[in-house]
Design a protein around this motif. Structure first.
Motif, mmCIF file in Angstrom:
data_model
loop_
_atom_site.group_PDB
_atom_site.id
_atom_site.type_symbol
_atom_site.label_atom_id
_atom_site.label_comp_id
_atom_site.label_asym_id
_atom_site.label_seq_id
_atom_site.Cartn_x
_atom_site.Cartn_y
_atom_site.Cartn_z
ATOM 1 N N GLY A 1 34.929 0.656 -10.349
ATOM 2 C CA GLY A 1 33.544 0.353 -10.037
ATOM 3 C C GLY A 1 32.698 1.615 -10.011
ATOM 4 N N ALA A 2 31.410 1.466 -9.675
ATOM 5 C CA ALA A 2 30.464 2.580 -9.611
ATOM 6 C C ALA A 2 29.399 2.265 -8.565
ATOM 7 C CB ALA A 2 29.827 2.844 -10.974
ATOM 8 N N THR A 3 28.702 3.310 -8.154
ATOM 9 C CA THR A 3 27.702 3.181 -7.093
ATOM 10 C C THR A 3 26.425 3.891 -7.507
ATOM 11 O OG1 THR A 3 29.472 3.192 -5.440
ATOM 12 C CG2 THR A 3 27.223 3.587 -4.658
ATOM 13 N N LYS A 4 25.310 3.234 -7.223
ATOM 14 C CA LYS A 4 24.027 3.896 -7.412
ATOM 15 C C LYS A 4 23.373 4.048 -6.044
ATOM 16 C CE LYS A 4 21.911 -0.524 -8.701
ATOM 17 N NZ LYS A 4 21.180 -1.227 -9.764
ATOM 18 N N PHE A 5 22.519 5.070 -5.939
ATOM 19 C CA PHE A 5 21.939 5.431 -4.661
ATOM 20 C C PHE A 5 20.417 5.356 -4.723
ATOM 21 C CE2 PHE A 5 26.109 7.313 -4.447
ATOM 22 C CZ PHE A 5 26.498 7.086 -3.131
ATOM 23 N N LEU A 6 19.840 4.753 -3.699
ATOM 24 C CA LEU A 6 18.391 4.686 -3.519
ATOM 25 C C LEU A 6 18.038 5.431 -2.242
ATOM 26 C CD1 LEU A 6 17.763 0.903 -4.224
ATOM 27 C CD2 LEU A 6 17.408 2.779 -5.808
ATOM 28 N N MET A 7 16.859 6.024 -2.248
ATOM 29 C CA MET A 7 16.425 6.735 -1.054
ATOM 30 C C MET A 7 14.942 6.463 -0.801
ATOM 31 S SD MET A 7 16.512 10.781 -0.044
ATOM 32 C CE MET A 7 15.160 11.147 -1.150
ATOM 33 N N ALA A 8 14.633 6.203 0.455
ATOM 34 C CA ALA A 8 13.240 6.077 0.884
ATOM 35 C C ALA A 8 12.976 7.166 1.925
ATOM 36 C CB ALA A 8 12.971 4.704 1.492
ATOM 37 N N SER A 9 11.967 7.965 1.700
ATOM 38 C CA SER A 9 11.648 9.069 2.608
ATOM 39 C C SER A 9 10.150 9.091 2.869
ATOM 40 C CB SER A 9 12.105 10.409 2.013
ATOM 41 O OG SER A 9 11.448 10.652 0.780
ATOM 42 N N ARG A 10 9.777 9.750 3.931
ATOM 43 C CA ARG A 10 8.371 9.819 4.311
ATOM 44 C C ARG A 10 7.540 10.425 3.188
ATOM 45 N NH1 ARG A 10 7.669 10.155 10.076
ATOM 46 N NH2 ARG A 10 9.129 8.652 10.991
ATOM 47 N N ASN A 11 6.451 9.758 2.875
ATOM 48 C CA ASN A 11 5.514 10.285 1.888
ATOM 49 C C ASN A 11 4.445 11.063 2.649
ATOM 50 O OD1 ASN A 11 3.725 10.829 -0.138
ATOM 51 N ND2 ASN A 11 3.580 8.734 -0.907
ATOM 52 N N THR A 12 4.497 12.383 2.562
ATOM 53 C CA THR A 12 3.588 13.238 3.339
ATOM 54 C C THR A 12 2.378 13.677 2.540
ATOM 55 O OG1 THR A 12 4.978 15.123 2.721
ATOM 56 C CG2 THR A 12 5.402 14.089 4.848
ATOM 57 N N THR A 13 2.154 13.075 1.373
ATOM 58 C CA THR A 13 0.962 13.438 0.609
ATOM 59 C C THR A 13 -0.281 12.847 1.258
ATOM 60 O OG1 THR A 13 1.215 11.498 -0.806
ATOM 61 C CG2 THR A 13 2.276 13.541 -1.534
ATOM 62 N N VAL A 14 -1.428 13.368 0.863
ATOM 63 C CA VAL A 14 -2.698 12.873 1.368
ATOM 64 C C VAL A 14 -2.982 11.530 0.702
ATOM 65 C CG1 VAL A 14 -5.165 13.324 1.538
ATOM 66 C CG2 VAL A 14 -3.532 15.199 1.725
ATOM 67 N N PRO A 15 -3.310 10.500 1.468
ATOM 68 C CA PRO A 15 -3.588 9.204 0.855
ATOM 69 C C PRO A 15 -4.819 9.266 -0.047
ATOM 70 C CG PRO A 15 -3.266 9.001 3.225
ATOM 71 C CD PRO A 15 -3.394 10.452 2.922
ATOM 72 N N THR A 16 -4.820 8.376 -1.049
ATOM 73 C CA THR A 16 -6.001 8.246 -1.909
ATOM 74 C C THR A 16 -7.096 7.510 -1.146
ATOM 75 O OG1 THR A 16 -5.201 6.155 -2.792
ATOM 76 C CG2 THR A 16 -4.543 8.166 -3.936
ATOM 77 N N PRO A 17 -8.332 7.547 -1.644
ATOM 78 C CA PRO A 17 -9.416 6.891 -0.895
ATOM 79 C C PRO A 17 -9.216 5.397 -0.716
ATOM 80 C CG PRO A 17 -10.297 8.421 -2.500
ATOM 81 C CD PRO A 17 -8.833 8.336 -2.774
ATOM 82 N N THR A 18 -8.426 4.764 -1.552
ATOM 83 C CA THR A 18 -8.262 3.309 -1.450
ATOM 84 C C THR A 18 -7.145 2.919 -0.497
ATOM 85 O OG1 THR A 18 -6.755 3.344 -3.334
ATOM 86 C CG2 THR A 18 -9.090 3.012 -3.789
ATOM 87 N N VAL A 19 -6.427 3.880 0.011
ATOM 88 C CA VAL A 19 -5.285 3.589 0.862
ATOM 89 C C VAL A 19 -5.712 3.700 2.323
ATOM 90 C CG1 VAL A 19 -2.962 4.351 1.489
ATOM 91 C CG2 VAL A 19 -3.706 4.400 -0.887
ATOM 92 N N ASN A 20 -5.143 2.834 3.152
ATOM 93 C CA ASN A 20 -5.386 2.852 4.598
ATOM 94 C C ASN A 20 -6.842 2.582 4.934
ATOM 95 O OD1 ASN A 20 -2.734 3.408 5.277
ATOM 96 N ND2 ASN A 20 -3.031 5.618 5.144
ATOM 97 N N THR A 21 -7.493 1.734 4.156
ATOM 98 C CA THR A 21 -8.892 1.416 4.472
ATOM 99 C C THR A 21 -9.002 0.658 5.775
ATOM 100 O OG1 THR A 21 -8.673 -0.603 3.167
ATOM 101 C CG2 THR A 21 -9.544 1.351 2.060
ATOM 102 N N HIS A 22 -7.916 0.000 6.207
ATOM 103 C CA HIS A 22 -7.983 -0.768 7.453
ATOM 104 C C HIS A 22 -8.028 0.118 8.687
ATOM 105 C CE1 HIS A 22 -3.726 0.241 6.972
ATOM 106 N NE2 HIS A 22 -3.622 0.095 8.277
ATOM 107 N N THR A 23 -7.717 1.399 8.523
ATOM 108 C CA THR A 23 -7.730 2.280 9.691
ATOM 109 C C THR A 23 -9.115 2.744 10.048
ATOM 110 O OG1 THR A 23 -7.425 4.234 8.314
ATOM 111 C CG2 THR A 23 -5.440 3.142 9.114
ATOM 112 N N GLY A 24 -10.078 2.451 9.207
ATOM 113 C CA GLY A 24 -11.430 2.864 9.512
ATOM 114 C C GLY A 24 -11.739 4.270 9.083
ATOM 115 N N SER A 25 -10.844 4.910 8.344
ATOM 116 C CA SER A 25 -11.043 6.291 7.923
ATOM 117 C C SER A 25 -10.866 6.378 6.424
ATOM 118 C CB SER A 25 -10.037 7.231 8.609
ATOM 119 O OG SER A 25 -10.161 7.137 9.987
#
Length: 1647
Positions: free
Chosen positions: A494-518
């Motif tokens: 058999g074989a194994t593939k690996f996925l990783m999810a890590s914190r995205n520390t980039t600056v959000p684009t203007p369309t992201v997080n519009t619900h935060t009011g900022s």
């Protein structure tokens, strides 16, 4: 008027500011490093700037504010991948293990022990361990068990159970028993520990005493808990704890296991575990155990996805207790935020939602979320063990309120927040406490599974399409989730593939997080602080790993700094932007059936490093846009200064620190992965920092407002976007008339990097207690050592030196390039700046591979560069030359200010590096011993050192002083060793001290002190200055004097040392010097040097300026600290033991003591420091009681000091008046004549003025002394014993004043002072009488009406309204007034003596005044006598009539003698009449019933008539000065029929006409005649001249009357009295007549 800003001044003559002209203006002298105030301000600037950027956010807040759209994001296309393998191929399993596996009969397990970098495999009953990072490592095998191994775990043993050689223990669970194995380092060859402390070779030591039966329980999991505890999970669904002890006794077993929970199946221990369960009473087997070693919580997961929570206590040592259980995880997840859509209803979904992995969440990530569970298809559930109301709500617009959190010392120190507790626990040898205990287990958030394309891998996968995951394994740590899934088709294994999810520390684009009011946009790009949700980047490993995954573990966290600063147990936290400074990148170890592979996760700084090595301008620009220019600049600073030595040349002249002429640091000081920083990456980072297109330029506020998008936080204001956007308006804020610049992004990145660099160490204490424990306040009995390890100090010094050298080189290049060239492109137009790229701006483009210049950054010209420079110039008119020139000047001014600030930052960096170097040097030479030598045990200075932080050492004046003292201890130790010839070097290498580069502190005893001082000065020039060097040269001279015998030669050497010390007074240690000079008997040197030190501490003379208030007091305190050594030494010479804190003077002979005292006073009195003279005089007078020493030496300014301290002249000034004598006379005369009284004065002030009088008398100034004594006598009184003035002391002062006034011949003053003294006597008499009356009232005597002591109740009828009585309140008020300032005679009479019935004192006052003013003085006097007589007569109501008459007669005797011969105040006839009326009972009193009472009194008196007459006559005779003739004349007048001779005859006549009264008068007249004849007979028998002294009566002089004449007068009077008695005809009158006849006969015989 303030000067105009640079850009507003005249344009002419501006020229270009570049080249060498700027070097001089920006060059910082060495004093910049010593100015701790400037360093403090610089660090405050760094802190303020760094706080503007993104800070650590709690995972709860991030999840709560996450929207579905920004949950997962694709990694940037073309960028380096986030996950990379460290080796090109999988390291296969050892051949020995594979062979054993091929013959497996029962079961086989494979796992990892990252703590010791070993992989393990159990095949049947055999256990194998081998290094997973070495292909040639031979496995260690253990096959000592009969049954198959079912579970294995590794843990550190409990303290004190095993020998120290056993570092770890392995727990083996088999089907039959549980055994322990010891893991010991091997002694073969040169085996040892590597740099991470992991043993190279190990052996497994069986522990036969530590085994226990499994009791038919199949254990499926095993985990290590806190404090060496071990927990087991069984197939019966129960959790057990395995206990072990060093010995066995009747109350405890050596090894035992205990069940933590009970259920139905657990009561059938004999039932085999493999028998299937029936009904609902079966419990699923335990699949996983997880321990939260920070919060001390144990979690268990069973195969049915049930989770249980066990509380292990605040410190992890109490018995485990089940506190919560979630059996239906699916339902719990459905009720969490986001779980309604993710967990809904089908059976297949429930199967995919089964929990496969649980992991505790570190405290550095969240305080409200404690456990994360991963389902079989990759969904995540976040749990909390606290009730929801305790840590927050699910409001999408509000953050959670965390618990058990503590703000880090620095705003950007989020990476250290989770480490404080762990570090504290490590110091004490116990687990750190966590007092908030678990109460429940609640699902709080649910998060969707990772989206990925089943057919695409790497960063280019399309996240819009997703396929279901089927997990084989999972691991989570530091914000990174690594998942493994079967890939299939890779052979039979058999074989194994690996996925990783890590914190995205980039600056959000203007369309992201519009619900935060900022909305962030370019503003977020600039400011860097981004609220918003948990955004994660999803990536897949490019390679498919052969085999099926059996274990996923993270490599142990080992920060670059030592464990005393950053705890590997707590980890770096989830913010990679912060942790990248000191922590290496996360590494994961993958164990599969095919072998082992190590993976490394690239953080943003490693991504940037790879981009720089690729020399890709587009990717570099996109990186700056993605992460924000400030964050990217901070990463560039880290990369540029972490390259190999020589990557960046330091330029001509080299740089500071130990790196010589190259910028860089050693590989062990870098925390960057990917094999370290290459020279190409370092040069690329330096080029990026020098490119204004990427990092911007400093701007003045008006330019920043005009240039769109470049508004950001200023140095003294909040975010400009929140204050008015791009309009440039400052709404609601005051306008700064001279504002500072808006710093460039490069400058902000520098501040951000430095704050993160210093965050772990800056607020740590520089010393700790040896052996651990808490530092006590006084550190008594505790031994201290350096608080930082050599590794920490060396790494920190390398990093700081590299940064300081880089800043030095960068500033030099900027100054050489000049401001005009740097700002020209920004001034002209956007097209010029963008189209010309880097070349147009004068900035070298980013070098290509091999160092050759490559393409510039011209692609950014479309919008005027990254920040749109010049975009606002079109409206202003770019062709307007005035606008262009003014803007250029503004930009030059802003750039100059930024360069000056960078210079200050560079000074701070080098200062910090010097502090590290100094601490390393002191620690290498036993810092604790040096501190004990210099500071003493249990002293305040030792307590300060014990609590001193690195911040204090760098920024505070106390830190500078402490470093100076410790370095002084090192030099003194060297001098002692040189003299003794016993020093041996204690260390070698960079921390050593001494001449040259080799050897320790003076490798030989001949090493000179100057060489040691030179080494110290080279190591830490800002701490060990040139002044310190000269000071220790003088100390060496003093040490040389010890070898010279006493005499002129030694005195000359000591004076030479004193002269050296006088040139550097700011660094002199007076305590040590005083001891040395006392030893040399050079006492005057203490005075000279101490005065010089005091003057150096207050160079502006603020101590002499009382108007400065607090500033003056502070300066005086500084001076007093230097004077103290003079005063204490002088006090020891005057007294045997002045105080415990004084300087100990060695035994001296009386002659030596007198000579030393004389020398010190002579040197002290020659000083012109008036504040010192005041302190000296106060000490000698008050403490030493040696005022005569000062008076005998005619001390300068003593007269002024005494008058000021005594309160005669206004205090608070140490400046002598132009003429002290005039000031004293003026003040004293004003107190006597003008009524400007002094005081209240304390007893000490009175003593000062008395000493002043003594001084004036010594000088023959008797009149001045009399005036001062007079002022003392008239001073005001105050409350309390110290301020009150007794009238006795006033009288004594006035008497002294009279004495000295007579000596001066001032008759007028003598008369004035004598009168004042008598008035004070009256006031004193009134006070004493009122005090006596007050005591009688307190005793319950009930006196209330006027009179003296014993005043009669009811009082006389003639008392009238004047006698107002004396209540307790009135007495208290009167005494308070009388105890204050002295009063005049009229006030004493009218306000006190008369109202309170002090009649005798009233009569004395009238006699002193010669009358009583207006009215009828004789009538007033007669009334006062009436009051006094009635007071005396009624003073004892219980006495007999004769007794009361006797009291009245006593009053006449006492008072009359003091008034005689004043006829006005002593009316004898009136007094006699009143006494006879009392004797006859005829004086009508208030309340009497007329004649009846009078008759009763007369009857009573008649029984003792003769006695009453004797008393009256004797009293009158005493009052008349002993003159019987005067008394006889009184009775002649009373019995005379001639009414014209009687005073107030109308009042007397009714009583004189009564028979009883006339009989009483005749009886008393007979007694008076009998007394008179005795006087005449005595005069006749006395020698000549004596008998002539006869008292006068009524103003008639009898000086010439002889005895014969007096006898004749007496005979005539007696004859008349006898005739009157016979005329009355009463029976008793005949007896009176016979007595009078006898007197007549005797008188005639003397004619």
């Amino acid at each position: 008027m303030a000067a105009a800003p640079v850009w507003q001044r005249d344009v002419a003559g501006g020229g270009s500011r570049g080249g060498g002209d700027q070097t001089g203006s920006l060059g910082m002298p060495i004093k910049s490093f010593e100015d701790v105030d400037q360093i403090t301000k610089t660090f405050s600037h760094i802190t303020d700037v760094s706080m503007e950027f993104r800070r650590e956010s709690d995972l709860f807040d991030l999840l709560q504010s996450t929207s579905k759209e920004d949950t997962y994001q694709q990694h940037f296309q073309g960028w380096p991948t986030l996950l990379r393998p460290l080796s090109g191929a999988v390291l296969e399993l050892p051949t020995m293990v594979q062979e054993k596996y091929n013959s497996c009969q029962t079961m086989c397990f494979i796992g990892l022990f990252p703590q010791i970098r070993r992989a393990w495999a159990s095949v049947d009953n055999s256990l194998f361990l081998w290094r997973y990072d070495k292909t040639s490592d031979v496995p260690v095998e253990y096959s000592g068990e009969d049954q198959a191994i079912t579970a294995v775990c590794l843990t550190e043993p409990k303290a004190g159970v095993f020998l120290p050689a056993i570092r770890y223990i392995i727990v083996l669970c088999t089907a039959a028993e549980i055994v322990m194995l010891g893991v010991c380092p091997s002694r073969r060859g040169n085996s040892g520990d590597d740099w991470e402390g992991v043993p190279e070779d190990i052996i497994l030591q069986p522990l036969p005493l530590y085994s226990i039966s499994a009791d038919n329980i199949l254990f499926t999991s095993c985990v290590a808990g806190p404090a060496g505890r071990i927990f087991l999970g069984g197939a019966d669904g129960c959790v057990y704890e395995l206990s072990y002890n060093a010995s066995e006794s009747w109350c405890q077993k050596r090894m035992s296991k205990s069940r933590l929970e009970w259920h139905f199946r657990s009561i059938l221990p004999t039932m085999p575990a493999f028998i299937p369960t029936f009904g609902n009473w079966g419990t699923p087997a335990i699949a996983q155990l997880a321990v939260d070693k920070e919060r001390h919580i144990l979690y268990s997961l069973n195969v049915a996805s049930g989770i249980k929570v066990f509380d292990l206590g605040p410190v992890g040592e109490t018995p485990a207790k089940l506190v919560a259980e979630v059996s239906n995880v699916y339902a719990a997840a459905a009720g969490a935020v986001g779980g309604k859509e993710l967990f809904r209803g089908a059976a297949a979904d429930r199967k995919a939602a089964s929990i496969k992995y649980i992991v505790p969440i570190a405290t550095s990530e969240s305080s409200g979320l404690h456990l994360m569970a991963v389902t079989a298809d990759g969904r995540r559930i976040y749990f909390s063990t606290h009730p929801l109301s305790k840590y927050g709500t699910y409001n999408l617009h509000g953050g959670a309120r965390g618990v058990m959190t503590k703000a880090p010392p620095l705003a950007v120190a989020g990476a250290t927040t989770g480490n404080a507790t762990a570090a504290g626990g490590a110091a004490t040898g116990r687990e750190p406490a966590y007092y908030r205990r678990p109460e429940t287990l609640a699902a709080v958030f649910a998060r969707a599974a990772l989206p990925y394309s089943a057919g695409a891998r790497g960063a280019t996968g399309d996240l819009s399409r997703s396929a279901a995951l089927e997990l084989l394994g999972a691991h989570y740590s530091a914000g990174c989730l690594l998942l493994s899934e079967s890939a299939g088709g890779a052979g039979s294994g058999g074989a194994t593939k690996f996925l990783m999810a890590s914190r995205n520390t980039t600056v959000p684009t203007p369309t992201v997080n519009t619900h935060t009011g900022s909305g962030h946009g370019i503003g977020g790009l600039i400011s860097g602080h981004v609220p918003g949700g948990l955004r994660e980047s999803v990536t897949e490993l490019d390679n498919i790993v052969p085999g099926e995954t059996t274990a996923l573990e993270a490599a142990p966290w080992r920060p670059v700094l030592g464990a005393e600063v950053l705890s590997a147990r707590a980890g770096p936290g989830s913010n990679e932007l912060i942790s990248a400074v000191w922590w290496p990148p996360p590494r994961f170890i993958v164990m599969s059936t095919a072998g082992v592979m190590e993976l490394e996760k690239r953080r943003p700084v490693e991504l940037l490093m790879q981009i720089l090595e690729r020399n890709s301008p587009d990717q570099l620009r996109s990186f700056f846009q993605a992460y924000g220019a400030a964050e990217a600049a901070a990463m560039c600073y880290q990369i540029a200064t972490s390259g190999p030595p020589g990557a960046l040349a330091a330029g001509p002249g080299g740089g500071r620190g130990s790196m010589g002429g190259a910028i860089g640091c050693s590989p062990c000081s870098s925390s960057l992965g990917g094999g370290g920083v290459s020279a190409l990456a370092a040069r690329g980072a330096a080029a990026a920092l020098d490119n204004p297109l990427l990092v911007g330029e400093a701007r003045m506020p008006e330019d920043a407002a005009l240039e769109g998008g470049y508004l950001h936080n200023g140095p003294n204001s909040s975010n400009a976007l929140a204050g008015g956007g791009a309009s440039g308006m400052y709404m609601g804020r005051a306008v700064d008339p001279n504002p500072g610049p808006y710093w460039s992004m490069g400058h902000r990145g520098l501040c951000l990097y430095i704050s993160r660099l210093l965050a772990p160490v800056y607020d740590k204490k520089i010393v700790v207690v040896v052996g651990g424990g808490k530092v006590s306040g006084a550190t008594g009995g505790q031994v201290l050592k350096g608080g930082f390890s050599e590794q920490t100090l060396q790494v920190l010094e390398d990093r700081l030196n590299a940064l300081g050298q880089y800043l030095e080189v960068s500033l030099t290049k900027r100054q050489q390039r000049g401001y005009a060239a740097r700002t020209f492109a920004a001034v002209t137009s956007s097209g010029t700046y963008g189209a010309g790229g880097a070349s147009a701006s004068g900035v070298a483009p980013m070098p290509a591979a091999g160092g050759a210049p490559g393409g510039g950054y011209g692609a950014a010209a479309a919008g005027g560069g990254l920040f749109g420079f010049g975009a606002g110039m079109a409206a202003g008119g770019v062709d307007d030359p005035t606008v262009v020139v003014h803007k250029r000047r503004r930009l030059e001014h802003a750039a100059q200010q930024e360069d000056e600030m960078v210079q200050r930052i560079r000074a701070l960096v080098f200062r910090m590096a010097e502090a590290c170097r100094l601490l390393a040097l002191l620690s290498a030479h036993n810092l604790g011993r040096l501190a004990l030598r210099e500071l003493g045990s249990g002293t305040l200075e030792m307590a300060k050192l014990a609590n001193m932080t690195l911040r204090d050492l760098v920024q505070e004046a106390e830190g500078q002083d402490m470093a100076t003292r410790l370095m002084g201890g090192l030099v003194n130790e060297q001098m002692d060793a040189n003299m003794a010839g016993t020093w041996t070097a204690t260390s070698r290498g960079p921390s050593s001290l001494g001449p040259g580069t080799g050897g320790g502190v003076a490798a030989s005893s001949s090493a000179s002190v100057d060489a040691v001082a030179a080494t110290l000065q080279a190591a830490a020039p800002s701490y060990f200055r040139q002044e310190d060097r000269k000071y220790y040269q003088a100390s060496a001279v003093l040490r040389n004097a010890e070898t010279v015998p006493p005499g002129p030669e030694r005195d000359a050497i000591v004076k030479q040392a004193i002269n050296l010390l006088l040139s550097v007074p700011t660094v002199v240690s007076l305590e040590a010097l005083s001891k040395e000079l006392i030893k040399f008997r050079y006492f005057e040197g203490i005075v000279t040097v101490s005065l010089a030190v005091a003057a150096a501490r207050d160079p502006e003379g603020k101590a002499l300026r009382a108007e400065l208030g607090a500033t003056c007091e502070l300066a005086r305190g500084e001076r007093r600290s230097a004077y103290n050594y003079i005063l204490q030494t002088l006090g020891s010479l005057f007294l045997d033991n002045i105080s415990s804190g004084g300087v100990d003077v060695p035994p001296l002979t009386s002659t030596e003591r007198a000579e030393a005292k004389s020398a010190m006073l002579k040197a002290a009195l020659t000083s012109t420091d008036k504040f010192f003279l005041d302190e000296l005089y106060g000490f000698v007078i008050s403490n030493c009681k040696a005022a005569d020493e000062l008076l005998s030496r005619d001390a300068p300014g003593l007269e002024s000091y005494l008058s000021r301290e005594g309160g005669l002249v206004p205090p608070g000034s140490v400046t002598d008046p132009a003429d002290p004598a005039t000031a004293i006379v003026t003040a004293a005369a004003a107190a006597l004549n003008a009524g400007v009284l002094i005081g209240p004065l304390t007893k000490a002030q009175v003593a000062m003025l008395e000493l002043l009088c003594s001084m004036l008398v010594r000088k023959g100034r008797f009149l001045d002394a009399a005036l001062v004594y007079g002022a003392l006598g008239c001073r005001r009184s105050g409350p309390g014993a110290d301020l009150s003035v007794s009238l006795d002391s006033r009288v004594a002062a006035m008497q002294s004043a009279v004495l000295h006034a007579r000596s001066a011949g001032a008759s007028a003053l003598v008369s004035r002072l004598d009168s004042d003294a008598k008035v004070f006597g009256f006031q004193d008499a009134i006070v004493k009488r009122l005090q006596e009356r007050q005591r009688n009232q307190d005793g319950g005597a009930g006196w209330r009406v006027g009179g003296g002591a014993g005043a009669m109740e009811g009082g006389p009828e003639a008392a009238g309204p004047a006698a107002t009585g004396g209540t307790a309140l009135e007495l208290e008020r009167a005494l308070a007034e009388l105890s204050g300032a002295p009063l005049d005679l009229s006030e004493l009479y009218n306000a006190y003596a008369q109202p309170f019935g002090l009649w005798d004192i009233c009569l004395q006052m009238i006699r002193f005044a010669g009358g009583c003013g207006n009215g009828d003085p004789p009538a007033v006097v007669r009334t006062l006598w009436d009051h006094e007589l009635l007071r005396a007569h009624g003073s004892c109501r219980t006495a007999s009539p004769i007794g009361r008459l006797e009291r009245a007669c006593d009053a006449v005797s006492n008072l009359g003698s003091s008034l005689y011969p004043d006829s006005l105040t002593l009316p004898l006839m009136h007094i006699a009449w009143r006494l006879e009326s009392l004797a006859a009972g005829l004086w009508k009193r208030r309340g009497s019933n007329g004649d009846g009472n009078a008759a009763a009194t007369a009857t009573a008196m008649g029984e003792a008539a003769d006695r009453s007459s004797e008393l009256i006559v004797q009293a009158l005779k005493t009052a008349a000065g002993g003159s019987g003739a005067a008394v006889r004349q009184v009775y002649e007048a009373l019995l005379s029929h001639s009414r014209g001779n009687l005073v107030a005859a109308g009042t007397m006549d009714p009583q004189l006409s009564t028979p009883a009264m006339r009989v009483q008068l005749l009886r008393s007249a007979a007694a008076a005649c009998a007394a008179a004849i005795l006087d005449v007979r005595s005069a006749a028998l006395a020698p000549v001249g004596v008998g002539a002294a006869v008292a006068p009566m009524a103003g008639v002089s009898v000086a010439g009357v002889g005895v014969t004449r007096e006898a004749g007068s007496l005979a005539d009077a007696a004859d008349r009295f006898a005739l009157e008695a016979r005329r009355l005809g009463y029976s008793e009158c005949e007896d009176i007549a016979r007595r009078l006849d006898a007197v007549r006969t005797q008188a005639e015989a003397l004619r």
